[in-house]
Design an enzyme around this catalytic site. Structure first.
Site, short mmCIF file in Angstrom:
data_model
loop_
_atom_site.label_atom_id
_atom_site.label_comp_id
_atom_site.label_asym_id
_atom_site.label_seq_id
_atom_site.Cartn_x
_atom_site.Cartn_y
_atom_site.Cartn_z
N ILE A 17 0.83 -1.22 0.00
CA ILE A 17 0.00 0.00 0.00
C ILE A 17 0.87 1.27 0.00
O ILE A 17 0.47 2.29 -0.57
CB ILE A 17 -0.98 -0.01 1.21
N ASN A 30 -4.87 2.17 14.50
CA ASN A 30 -5.53 1.83 15.77
C ASN A 30 -6.08 3.10 16.40
O ASN A 30 -5.83 4.20 15.89
CB ASN A 30 -4.58 1.07 16.70
N GLY A 38 2.35 -3.70 11.16
CA GLY A 38 1.64 -3.96 9.91
C GLY A 38 1.63 -2.77 8.96
O GLY A 38 2.65 -2.10 8.76
N VAL A 39 0.47 -2.50 8.41
CA VAL A 39 0.30 -1.39 7.46
C VAL A 39 0.70 -0.06 8.11
O VAL A 39 1.38 0.78 7.50
CB VAL A 39 -1.18 -1.29 7.01
N ASP A 40 0.29 0.12 9.34
CA ASP A 40 0.54 1.36 10.08
C ASP A 40 2.05 1.65 10.16
O ASP A 40 2.51 2.74 9.80
CB ASP A 40 -0.06 1.19 11.48
N SER A 123 -8.31 -4.74 9.30
CA SER A 123 -8.64 -5.71 10.35
C SER A 123 -8.18 -7.14 10.06
O SER A 123 -8.40 -8.03 10.90
CB SER A 123 -10.14 -5.72 10.70
N ALA A 126 -3.28 -8.00 12.48
CA ALA A 126 -3.24 -8.10 13.95
C ALA A 126 -4.65 -8.17 14.55
O ALA A 126 -4.84 -8.75 15.63
CB ALA A 126 -2.50 -6.89 14.51
P1 ADP Z 1 -5.18 -4.61 11.41
O1 ADP Z 1 -4.56 -4.23 12.74
O2 ADP Z 1 -6.31 -3.69 11.00
O3 ADP Z 1 -5.52 -6.06 11.35
P2 ADP Z 1 -2.64 -4.96 9.94
O4 ADP Z 1 -1.78 -3.86 9.45
O5 ADP Z 1 -2.12 -5.82 11.04
O6 ADP Z 1 -4.04 -4.26 10.33
O7 ADP Z 1 -3.02 -5.91 8.72
C1 ADP Z 1 -3.99 -5.61 7.77
C2 ADP Z 1 -3.65 -6.32 6.46
O8 ADP Z 1 -2.63 -5.57 5.78
C3 ADP Z 1 -3.10 -7.73 6.58
O9 ADP Z 1 -3.65 -8.51 5.53
C4 ADP Z 1 -1.58 -7.54 6.36
O10 ADP Z 1 -0.98 -8.70 5.79
C5 ADP Z 1 -1.59 -6.43 5.34
N1 ADP Z 1 -0.36 -5.62 5.20
C6 ADP Z 1 0.72 -5.53 6.01
N2 ADP Z 1 1.63 -4.67 5.50
C7 ADP Z 1 1.12 -4.19 4.32
C8 ADP Z 1 1.57 -3.28 3.32
N3 ADP Z 1 2.74 -2.66 3.39
N4 ADP Z 1 0.76 -3.05 2.25
C9 ADP Z 1 -0.45 -3.67 2.13
N5 ADP Z 1 -0.94 -4.52 3.06
C10 ADP Z 1 -0.16 -4.80 4.13
#
Ligand code: ADP
Length: 176
Positions: A17, A30, A38-40, A123, A126
């Site tokens: 992303i 969060n 993760g994404v954050d 979601s 994590a």
């Molecule tokens: P949440 O806490 O909302 O579950 P996460 O970030 O832990 O959010 O994960 C949400 C989704 O994003 C998961 O499917 C994870 O594999 C995916 N993810 C992690 N890093 C990236 C990234 N850089 N780009 C796109 N998706 C990602």
């Protein structure tokens, strides 16, 4: 994979992303909006410290809601920080809250004149939402929103791994 819904292209890709060139990318944030994994974590690493500085002024965000900052060093001009639910047993309003954070993100995009936006699988990391269920909710909520609102021209789902991509692809094929 692509589908046209009215004036809007709905697209699914496997990727990162943080690398998207849409006007906005959505963060799976969060409630503190003060960073996480993760994404954050990836967004704050790629976008630099200015995003967190803006986030500090926002006073957190309720589950099911979203807030916007600029995109720092990212290609995207904006980051929309959406807070999905932590999945417990499906009986704690998880479907409603997940749908709501997609809708709120799109409403905020419209308010800012944003025409292209990329979402991760909110979601599904994590927060442990069952991926097939999350995929159905994400795609149907976005499809319903773009059918009933003009202005957004591209919505791209960016799925990080094959398993998540395949689940979203199945829900995408099943979209009415
Ligand atoms: P949440 O806490 O909302 O579950 P996460 O970030 O832990 O959010 O994960 C949400 C989704 O994003 C998961 O499917 C994870 O594999 C995916 N993810 C992690 N890093 C990236 C990234 N850089 N780009 C796109 N998706 C990602």
């Amino acid at each position: 994979m692509k589908k046209q819904i009215g004036n809007c292209t709905l697209e699914l890709v496997q990727g990162d992303i943080t690398q998207q060139d849409t006007e906005a990318i959505v963060n799976a944030a969060n409630r503190t909006l003060l960073g996480g994994g993760g994404v954050d974590g990836a967004i704050h690493r790629a976008g630099g410290p200015s995003i967190l500085e803006e986030c500090r002024k926002l006073g957190g965000c309720e589950t099911g809601d979203a807030k916007i900052t600029t995109g720092g060093n990212l290609k995207a001009k904006w980051v929309i920080h959406a807070v999905g639910p932590v999945y417990r047993d499906g009986k704690h309003r998880e479907p409603e809250l997940l749908a709501s954070c997609y809708r709120r993100s799109l409403e905020i995009a419209l308010e800012h004149g944003i025409k292209s936006i990329a979402f991760p699988a909110i979601s599904c990391g994590a927060y442990r939402y069952p991926i097939d269920e999350a995929a159905k909710i994400a795609l149907s909520t976005v499809a319903n929103f773009i059918r009933s609102h003009d202005g957004i021209e591209l919505v791209r789902f960016v799925l990080f791994d094959r398993k998540t991509f395949d689940a979203y692809a199945a829900a995408f094929e099943a979209l009415e």
